[in-house]
Design a protein around this motif. Sequence first.
Motif, mmCIF file in Angstrom:
data_model
loop_
_atom_site.group_PDB
_atom_site.id
_atom_site.type_symbol
_atom_site.label_atom_id
_atom_site.label_comp_id
_atom_site.label_asym_id
_atom_site.label_seq_id
_atom_site.Cartn_x
_atom_site.Cartn_y
_atom_site.Cartn_z
ATOM 1 N N LEU A 65 0.603 -1.227 0.127
ATOM 2 C CA LEU A 65 -0.009 -0.041 -0.054
ATOM 3 C C LEU A 65 0.764 1.289 0.126
ATOM 4 O O LEU A 65 0.335 2.461 -0.390
ATOM 5 N N GLY A 66 1.972 1.248 0.540
ATOM 6 C CA GLY A 66 2.599 2.470 0.635
ATOM 7 C C GLY A 66 3.914 2.471 -0.916
ATOM 8 O O GLY A 66 4.894 1.997 -0.992
ATOM 9 N N LEU A 67 3.475 3.207 -1.806
ATOM 10 C CA LEU A 67 4.413 3.105 -2.803
ATOM 11 C C LEU A 67 4.640 4.842 -2.961
ATOM 12 O O LEU A 67 4.092 5.724 -2.332
ATOM 13 N N PRO A 68 5.779 4.985 -4.008
ATOM 14 C CA PRO A 68 6.376 6.612 -3.849
ATOM 15 C C PRO A 68 4.966 7.351 -4.523
ATOM 16 O O PRO A 68 5.081 8.646 -4.105
ATOM 17 N N ASP A 69 4.239 6.867 -5.507
ATOM 18 C CA ASP A 69 3.107 7.708 -5.829
ATOM 19 C C ASP A 69 1.672 7.719 -5.170
ATOM 20 O O ASP A 69 0.650 8.152 -5.997
ATOM 21 N N SER A 70 1.541 6.750 -4.250
ATOM 22 C CA SER A 70 0.299 6.532 -3.525
ATOM 23 C C SER A 70 0.491 5.702 -2.356
ATOM 24 O O SER A 70 1.364 5.067 -1.916
ATOM 25 N N THR A 84 -4.286 3.550 -2.264
ATOM 26 C CA THR A 84 -3.771 2.859 -3.308
ATOM 27 C C THR A 84 -4.554 1.710 -3.758
ATOM 28 O O THR A 84 -4.807 1.472 -4.687
ATOM 29 N N LEU A 85 -5.318 1.000 -2.662
ATOM 30 C CA LEU A 85 -6.180 0.023 -2.896
ATOM 31 C C LEU A 85 -7.304 0.439 -3.802
ATOM 32 O O LEU A 85 -7.798 -0.127 -4.930
ATOM 33 N N LYS A 86 -7.887 1.694 -3.363
ATOM 34 C CA LYS A 86 -8.856 2.174 -4.099
ATOM 35 C C LYS A 86 -8.727 2.506 -5.364
ATOM 36 O O LYS A 86 -9.605 2.066 -6.203
ATOM 37 N N TYR A 122 -8.293 -0.939 -7.327
ATOM 38 C CA TYR A 122 -9.752 -1.724 -7.336
ATOM 39 C C TYR A 122 -10.439 -0.812 -8.565
ATOM 40 O O TYR A 122 -11.094 -1.725 -9.240
ATOM 41 N N SER A 123 -10.472 0.355 -8.604
ATOM 42 C CA SER A 123 -11.339 0.955 -9.642
ATOM 43 C C SER A 123 -10.970 0.542 -11.034
ATOM 44 O O SER A 123 -11.642 0.800 -11.860
ATOM 45 N N GLU A 124 -9.479 0.408 -11.062
ATOM 46 C CA GLU A 124 -8.834 0.156 -12.320
ATOM 47 C C GLU A 124 -9.485 -1.309 -12.814
ATOM 48 O O GLU A 124 -9.659 -1.788 -13.756
ATOM 49 N N VAL A 125 -9.263 -2.116 -11.873
ATOM 50 C CA VAL A 125 -9.363 -3.493 -12.171
ATOM 51 C C VAL A 125 -10.357 -4.425 -11.197
ATOM 52 O O VAL A 125 -10.049 -5.406 -10.434
ATOM 53 N N PRO A 126 -11.650 -3.831 -11.160
ATOM 54 C CA PRO A 126 -12.670 -4.420 -10.122
ATOM 55 C C PRO A 126 -12.956 -5.845 -10.195
ATOM 56 O O PRO A 126 -13.137 -6.533 -9.110
ATOM 57 N N GLU A 127 -12.470 -6.576 -11.008
ATOM 58 C CA GLU A 127 -12.797 -8.027 -11.329
ATOM 59 C C GLU A 127 -11.705 -8.813 -10.825
ATOM 60 O O GLU A 127 -11.802 -9.965 -10.749
ATOM 61 N N LEU A 128 -10.403 -8.317 -10.640
ATOM 62 C CA LEU A 128 -9.323 -8.947 -10.079
ATOM 63 C C LEU A 128 -9.148 -9.248 -8.675
ATOM 64 O O LEU A 128 -9.408 -8.144 -7.744
ATOM 65 N N LYS A 131 -12.578 -2.956 2.389
ATOM 66 C CA LYS A 131 -12.668 -2.259 1.060
ATOM 67 C C LYS A 131 -12.622 -2.936 0.027
ATOM 68 O O LYS A 131 -12.274 -2.098 -0.905
ATOM 69 N N GLY A 132 -12.604 -4.084 -0.098
ATOM 70 C CA GLY A 132 -12.704 -4.855 -1.505
ATOM 71 C C GLY A 132 -11.385 -5.809 -1.490
ATOM 72 O O GLY A 132 -11.600 -6.571 -2.580
ATOM 73 N N ALA A 133 -10.399 -5.880 -0.856
ATOM 74 C CA ALA A 133 -9.175 -6.750 -0.830
ATOM 75 C C ALA A 133 -9.511 -7.982 -0.257
ATOM 76 O O ALA A 133 -10.717 -8.182 0.270
ATOM 77 N N GLN A 134 -8.939 -9.025 -1.124
ATOM 78 C CA GLN A 134 -9.525 -10.480 -0.686
ATOM 79 C C GLN A 134 -8.913 -11.037 0.462
ATOM 80 O O GLN A 134 -9.383 -11.839 1.414
ATOM 81 N N ASP A 135 -7.730 -10.485 0.697
ATOM 82 C CA ASP A 135 -7.001 -11.136 1.875
ATOM 83 C C ASP A 135 -5.768 -10.168 2.002
ATOM 84 O O ASP A 135 -5.440 -9.123 1.402
ATOM 85 N N TYR A 136 -5.103 -10.144 3.268
ATOM 86 C CA TYR A 136 -3.617 -9.310 3.263
ATOM 87 C C TYR A 136 -2.648 -10.295 4.057
ATOM 88 O O TYR A 136 -2.950 -11.579 4.544
ATOM 89 N N LEU A 137 -1.250 -10.134 3.783
ATOM 90 C CA LEU A 137 -0.173 -10.736 4.277
ATOM 91 C C LEU A 137 0.380 -9.699 4.968
ATOM 92 O O LEU A 137 0.565 -8.723 4.610
ATOM 93 N N ILE A 138 1.153 -10.078 6.105
ATOM 94 C CA ILE A 138 2.067 -9.471 6.842
ATOM 95 C C ILE A 138 3.577 -9.660 6.519
ATOM 96 O O ILE A 138 3.929 -10.835 6.567
ATOM 97 N N LYS A 139 4.312 -8.621 6.101
ATOM 98 C CA LYS A 139 5.614 -8.723 5.579
ATOM 99 C C LYS A 139 6.371 -9.312 6.743
ATOM 100 O O LYS A 139 6.373 -9.006 7.776
#
Length: 379
Positions: free
Chosen positions: A64-69, A74-76, A79-85, A105-113
């Motif tokens: 979720l923490g990227l240089p540009d989002s 980031t998830l939002k 998700y809006s780009e590829v709601p089917e994935l 908010k629509g993710a299917q799962d999460y993993l902790i690094k």
Amino acid sequence: MADKLISILLIEDNSGDRRLISEMLAEASANEPGIAFDVQYADRLQLAIEYLGQHRAEVILLDLGLPDSQGLDTLKRVYSEVPELPIVVLTGLNDELIGVQAVNKGAQDYLIKGQVDTHLLRRTIRYAIERKQAEERERRLQLQLNLSSRLASLGLMVEGIAHEINNPLSSVIGFAQMLMYEDLPENIKNDVKMINDNAQRIADIMNNLLTFARQQNLQRTYININDIIRATLQMQAHSLESNNITVILQLDPALPSTMADATLLQQAFLNLIINAETEMKQAHGKGSLLIKTTLISDTIQISFTDDGPGITEANLTHLFDPFFSTRGVGHGTGLGLSVCYGIINEHNGQIYVQSQPGKGAVFTVELPVVAEGKRVEVA
Ligand SMILES: Nc1ncnc2c1ncn2[C@@H]1O[C@H](COP(=O)(O)OP(=O)(O)OP(=O)(O)O)[C@@H](O)[C@H]1O
Ligand SMILES: [Mg+2]
């Protein structure tokens, strides 16, 4: 050689984390014969969005923490780009909470690094795919149910209106036609003709509305749907060719025949073909239409896949409503799909659409196979 290749887009800016995950995926591929994971990377959101616009992926692993989002934004955006994935969010050790929020908010799962191993990663990816498919099935079923009940009540209303209008309308047409045979001055004759033509237009609209409301008598004969598709295409061949539309036919040669109304089915298929043609022509001045028939257990499935402009989510919910049209005034009555709906419904079949803006549309018709000579009860 793996039977199934799962393509993953890993959106992650930390090169160490990227390497770790790709090593685990390579190990997962090696450990599980029959399945292989193919990983592509993007280290910025913008690059990921560009990649997804041009390539296919089955799962997204998202930091979720990227240089540009940052964060849930980031998830939002993904998700809006590829709601089917399906999306699996990667969170840091100290922000598990954001993982839970992401799932809401629509993710299917999460993993902790730092707490991921090969086995967990593989299981999470496969579970995310399954869960997303189940969610999609549920969503489609719900949409279909809402649509059917809404259209059924619209159908009842239309039936009532048509009933009230048809009697006075026949009398207008009858008297206008009688007058046309009278010895009248030319200018009055023209006026009477105008009355007749316009009343006839109303009668055509009423007829279409009654077809939508399932008020037609089916003339069933034992027919093969492949023949109906070929005959319908022949009717439209000239126009398709002059509009640069390539038609690809994949007709199952073993498709069984069924008791159905050939004329009405032809009308329904023609409406679907003309819609695809009109949209593709308007969007790109050309296009490609794939028409496919298959048998799935006792159901004949016919799909029309075009590479036109696609349909927005908001429009999808109104597509089969009478008079819904995006074509300007004078270019479409908005009754084509309502008529298709009525015809397919009357055959105890189903019609539905899948589409996303910019990605074409797929209209699917499903018809039950009815044995020769069998009487069919109206559902
Ligand atoms: N293949 C398609 N791709 C994109 N949009 C479509 C497609 N088919 C239908 N639509 C949309 O659905 C709307 C309704 O279609 P429908 O056939 O009911 O009416 P119409 O084509 O506008 O008018 P009519 O069929 O009465 O001439 C269209 O106006 C268009 O916006
Ligand atoms: Mg139409």
